[in-house]
Design a protein around this motif. Structure first.
Motif, short mmCIF file in Angstrom:
data_model
loop_
_atom_site.label_atom_id
_atom_site.label_comp_id
_atom_site.label_asym_id
_atom_site.label_seq_id
_atom_site.Cartn_x
_atom_site.Cartn_y
_atom_site.Cartn_z
N ASN A 124 8.67 5.02 -4.20
CA ASN A 124 8.98 5.03 -5.63
C ASN A 124 10.39 4.56 -5.93
OD1 ASN A 124 6.46 5.93 -6.43
ND2 ASN A 124 7.00 8.06 -6.10
N GLU A 125 11.26 4.49 -4.92
CA GLU A 125 12.64 4.08 -5.15
C GLU A 125 12.79 2.57 -5.31
OE1 GLU A 125 12.04 4.10 -0.69
OE2 GLU A 125 11.56 5.48 -2.29
N TYR A 126 11.76 1.81 -5.02
CA TYR A 126 11.81 0.35 -5.19
C TYR A 126 11.85 0.00 -6.67
CZ TYR A 126 10.53 -0.37 -0.26
OH TYR A 126 10.50 -0.39 1.10
N SER A 127 12.53 -1.09 -7.00
CA SER A 127 12.60 -1.53 -8.40
C SER A 127 11.24 -2.07 -8.85
CB SER A 127 13.66 -2.61 -8.54
OG SER A 127 13.27 -3.78 -7.86
N LEU A 133 0.83 -1.21 0.00
CA LEU A 133 0.00 0.00 0.00
C LEU A 133 0.86 1.26 0.00
CD1 LEU A 133 -2.89 -1.12 2.36
CD2 LEU A 133 -2.95 -0.82 -0.13
N GLU A 134 2.05 1.20 0.60
CA GLU A 134 2.97 2.33 0.51
C GLU A 134 3.41 2.55 -0.93
OE1 GLU A 134 6.17 1.44 3.18
OE2 GLU A 134 5.05 2.05 4.94
N ILE A 135 3.68 1.46 -1.65
CA ILE A 135 4.06 1.57 -3.06
C ILE A 135 2.91 2.16 -3.86
CG2 ILE A 135 4.55 0.21 -5.13
CD1 ILE A 135 6.10 -1.74 -3.25
N GLU A 136 1.71 1.66 -3.65
CA GLU A 136 0.54 2.11 -4.41
C GLU A 136 0.21 3.58 -4.15
OE1 GLU A 136 -1.88 0.80 -6.78
OE2 GLU A 136 0.06 -0.14 -7.05
N ASN A 137 0.45 4.04 -2.95
CA ASN A 137 0.12 5.43 -2.61
C ASN A 137 1.29 6.38 -2.85
OD1 ASN A 137 -2.59 4.99 -1.83
ND2 ASN A 137 -1.86 4.08 0.06
N GLY A 138 2.37 5.89 -3.47
CA GLY A 138 3.46 6.75 -3.90
C GLY A 138 4.54 7.04 -2.87
N TYR A 139 4.61 6.29 -1.79
CA TYR A 139 5.62 6.55 -0.77
C TYR A 139 6.91 5.78 -0.99
CZ TYR A 139 1.85 8.75 1.82
OH TYR A 139 0.81 9.57 2.19
N VAL A 155 1.37 -1.28 -14.62
CA VAL A 155 2.73 -1.58 -15.05
C VAL A 155 3.66 -0.61 -14.36
CG1 VAL A 155 4.30 -1.68 -17.01
CG2 VAL A 155 1.93 -2.40 -17.29
N TYR A 156 4.67 -1.14 -13.70
CA TYR A 156 5.63 -0.28 -12.99
C TYR A 156 6.80 0.07 -13.85
CZ TYR A 156 3.05 -1.58 -8.82
OH TYR A 156 2.06 -1.74 -7.88
N LEU A 205 10.63 -5.64 -7.57
CA LEU A 205 10.20 -5.71 -6.18
C LEU A 205 8.75 -5.26 -6.02
CD1 LEU A 205 11.05 -6.36 -3.29
CD2 LEU A 205 11.84 -4.01 -3.07
N LYS A 206 8.37 -4.23 -6.75
CA LYS A 206 6.97 -3.79 -6.72
C LYS A 206 6.04 -4.88 -7.21
CE LYS A 206 7.94 1.13 -7.28
NZ LYS A 206 7.80 2.31 -8.15
N GLY A 207 6.49 -5.61 -8.23
CA GLY A 207 5.69 -6.72 -8.74
C GLY A 207 5.54 -7.85 -7.74
N ILE A 208 6.59 -8.10 -6.97
CA ILE A 208 6.53 -9.13 -5.93
C ILE A 208 5.51 -8.76 -4.87
CG2 ILE A 208 7.83 -10.18 -4.04
CD1 ILE A 208 10.30 -10.07 -5.92
N PHE A 209 5.54 -7.50 -4.42
CA PHE A 209 4.57 -7.06 -3.42
C PHE A 209 3.15 -7.10 -3.98
CE2 PHE A 209 8.19 -4.85 -1.24
CZ PHE A 209 8.07 -5.53 -0.05
#
Length: 81
Positions: A24-27, A16-22, A80-81, A30-34
């Motif tokens: 963005n430095e993750y690859s 949810l941190e990735i989805e809400n934009g907190y 798509v990330y 890794l975003k796909g794994i989450f």
């Protein structure tokens, strides 16, 4: 069992941190794994929406929960990330 629930909450929070934009430095990988993990959790949810309460002061409580509740963005499954 407590450690398992802690792991589920941790991974859900990270997604949810990735989805809400907190985060963005993750690859993208890794975003796909989450996201894949969150798909598995979302498929097992009984209630997809926030449940509302009834009774005294429930309007204030329901409005507060809606304000602070973190939800994934629209079309999160195909993003798509």
């Amino acid at each position: 069992m407590i450690q398992l629930s802690d792991l589920l909450l941790f991974l859900t929070r990270k997604y949810l941190e990735i989805e809400n934009g907190y985060r963005n430095e993750y690859s993208a990988q890794l975003k796909g794994i989450f996201r894949d993990f969150y798909k598995k959790v979302d498929d097992r949810l009984i209630f997809k929406k926030t449940q509302t309460e009834t009774g005294r002061n429930s309007d204030y409580y329901n409005a507060f929960i809606e304000t602070i509740c973190s939800k994934p963005t629209n079309r999160w499954r195909t993003k798509v990330y």
